[in-house]
Design an enzyme around this catalytic site. Structure first.
Site, PDB file in Angstrom:
ATOM      1  N   SER A 164     -38.187  10.767 -26.929  1.00  0.00           N
ATOM      2  CA  SER A 164     -39.573  11.522 -27.265  1.00  0.00           C
ATOM      3  C   SER A 164     -40.305  11.417 -25.886  1.00  0.00           C
ATOM      4  O   SER A 164     -39.992  11.715 -24.782  1.00  0.00           O
ATOM      5  CB  SER A 164     -40.114  11.084 -28.345  1.00  0.00           C
ATOM      6  OG  SER A 164     -41.398  11.557 -28.566  1.00  0.00           O
ATOM      7  N   HIS A 368     -36.652  14.981 -35.067  1.00  0.00           N
ATOM      8  CA  HIS A 368     -37.301  14.108 -34.214  1.00  0.00           C
ATOM      9  C   HIS A 368     -36.917  12.742 -34.422  1.00  0.00           C
ATOM     10  O   HIS A 368     -36.681  11.896 -33.521  1.00  0.00           O
ATOM     11  CB  HIS A 368     -38.904  14.169 -34.233  1.00  0.00           C
ATOM     12  CG  HIS A 368     -39.348  13.655 -32.775  1.00  0.00           C
ATOM     13  ND1 HIS A 368     -39.230  14.219 -31.440  1.00  0.00           N
ATOM     14  CD2 HIS A 368     -40.012  12.850 -32.591  1.00  0.00           C
ATOM     15  CE1 HIS A 368     -39.941  13.722 -30.591  1.00  0.00           C
ATOM     16  NE2 HIS A 368     -40.429  12.520 -31.081  1.00  0.00           N
TER      17      HIS A 368
END
Ligand SMILES: *[C@@H]1O[C@H](CO)[C@@H](O)[C@H](O)[C@H]1NC(C)=O
Ligand SMILES: *[C@@H]1O[C@H](CO)[C@@H](O)[C@H](O)[C@H]1NC(C)=O
Ligand SMILES: *[C@@H]1O[C@H](CO)[C@@H](O)[C@H](O)[C@H]1NC(C)=O
Ligand SMILES: *[C@@H]1O[C@H](CO)[C@@H](O)[C@H](O)[C@H]1NC(C)=O
Length: 393
Positions: A164, A368
């Protein structure tokens, strides 16, 4: 008849005991720190302190292994290094340590294990202490940590696995301090974040308002956000009780913002997750992300015209020059990732000069969270990730 009832009672009792056991083991992992989890899962970690050029004192964990194969794990915005280990045997840190790599895990400034500075006090001087974005995290924290790992292992290069906004640090470092490109075998990006134009879900709904929200926070004098102590304690209070915590905190909030995958993130794991999450962040990081979205440019922090002129010599903040990120880069993208979307990753792929591997995860529901917290990383991620680490390390 009685026999059946008895059998039923035994089975029900068995299921109850097992579900309680899994909850109890979850509670134990929730309370353990990085080193506690490392010891429990058979690969004890040692602790190093790294002081950055601007005075932040970072905690760096290491699972000692073959020093000629160092791998540094870089977490994203809001968690800590715990994200790489709180899945225990199924986690990336324990898996890599088991394969003999010398595994290191950074803790970015201001987060739970690195809330320390040589002169500044985070509690009494929050305006000064938390005055940073991902730019400072990259040019000070990541660079100092890379140098420390290379010194301790007596190597010229290491492999970096980032997640991320941790991937963002690699792009900022490679462009702002290009000499670091030569210190990295391969920069692996799980859920890459540079452009944010196509963010979906709640995250996509909030992004357009992020600058207003962070400016409100500034007015209120709130600089530290998502802290382990304050926000974390509140979240644990709300999210630990099941099934409520899973239904609300995970299914509605987390999945709504980051992508839905109930196979990858199950109810039993919820207390463990919130035992370690969040780990701390700053208002300024979110402001910077809001600027990246609004300006649709991967660029330096926008301080306003006057201060930009003074700091950068231009009225607009300069772009991070991605053509300078010459390190080998591997991009791993999930189709169900609302933050690091396939479209934004494609644009990043076009902008980076040395992408050696580009993978859209075959598992369609890859979100994610699945890249570090996924229940099924051993099946869905490692078969693609480990060969890349092995090839370049
Ligand atoms: C350490 O890794 C290097 C490079 O992969 C390898 O040549 C060496 O045999 C390894 N050493 C040990 C003790 O496993
Ligand atoms: C925050 O950092 C900026 C940029 O380095 C600096 O100009 C400003 O004075 C700092 N503010 C505080 C309160 O330390
Ligand atoms: C990534 O970029 C390279 C170089 O521009 C291009 O050849 C390749 O097709 C791109 N891959 C994807 C999946 O967009
Ligand atoms: C993917 O998610 C959808 C909807 O949430 C679900 O119906 C489907 O079973 C999931 N697929 C897999 C392989 O888990």
């Amino acid at each position: 008849m009685y026999l059946r009832l008895l059998l039923f009672a035994v089975i029900a009792g068995d299921i109850f005991v097992h579900s309680q056991l899994s909850v109890l083991s979850g509670l134990e992992d929730a309370a353990l720190t990085y080193t506690g989890l490392a010891a429990k899962y058979g690969h004890p970690a040692t602790t190093y302190k790294v002081t950055t050029e601007d005075g932040y004192i970072l905690t760096l964990f290491r699972h000692p292994g073959n020093t000629s194969r160092p791998v540094l794990l870089v977490h994203g915005n809001t968690p800590t290094s715990d994200c790489f280990i709180d899945r225990g045997k199924g986690s990336l840190a324990i898996t890599l340590a088991g394969l003999g790599y010398d595994v290191w895990a950074i803790n970015i400034r201001g987060t739970r294990y690195s809330r320390s500075h040589v002169t500044l006090n985070p509690d009494t001087q929050p305006k000064q202490f938390f005055n940073y974005s991902f730019y400072e995290e990259a040019v000070y924290d990541l660079s100092a940590t890379i140098d420390r790992v290379l010194t301790e292992t007596a190597q010229k290069k290491l492999t970096v696995v980032s997640h991320s906004v941790g991937t963002t640090l690699l792009y900022v470092l490679g462009s702002e301090k290009p000499e670091y490109n030569d210190k990295i075998n391969v920069g692996i990006s799980l859920a890459p974040i540079a452009f944010l134009k196509n963010v979906r879900g709640y995250a996509g709904i909030i992004l357009p308002y992020l600058l207003e929200i962070t400016s409100l926070f500034a007015d209120l004098g709130i600089e530290e956000v998502f802290s382990y102590e304050k926000t974390g304690t509140l979240l644990r209070l709300i999210c630990d009780a099941q099934p409520f915590g899973y239904e609300v905190c995970v299914k509605i909030v987390l999945f709504g913002a980051l992508g839905v995958d109930s196979n990858g993130f199950e109810m039993a794991y919820t207390p463990t997750f919130f035992g370690h999450y969040p780990g701390g962040s700053t208002r300024k990081i979110f402001q910077h992300l809001g600027q990246v979205y609004k300006r649709d440019k991967f660029a330096n922090f926008d301080y306003g015209e006057d201060k930009n002129l003074q700091l950068y010599g231009t009225s607009e903040p300069p772009d991070f020059d991605l053509s300078k990120v010459t390190m080998k880069t591997a991009l791993f993208v999930g189709e169900e990732d609302y933050l690091g979307t396939v479209k934004d990753a494609e644009r990043l792929n076009q902008s980076l000069p040395n992408v050696v591997y580009y993978q859209v995860m075959p598992y369609k529901n890859f979100s994610h969270t699945d890249f570090v917290w996924g229940r099924q990383m051993a099946q869905n991620l490692f078969p693609y990730l480990l060969p890349v680490i092995d090839k370049y390390t």
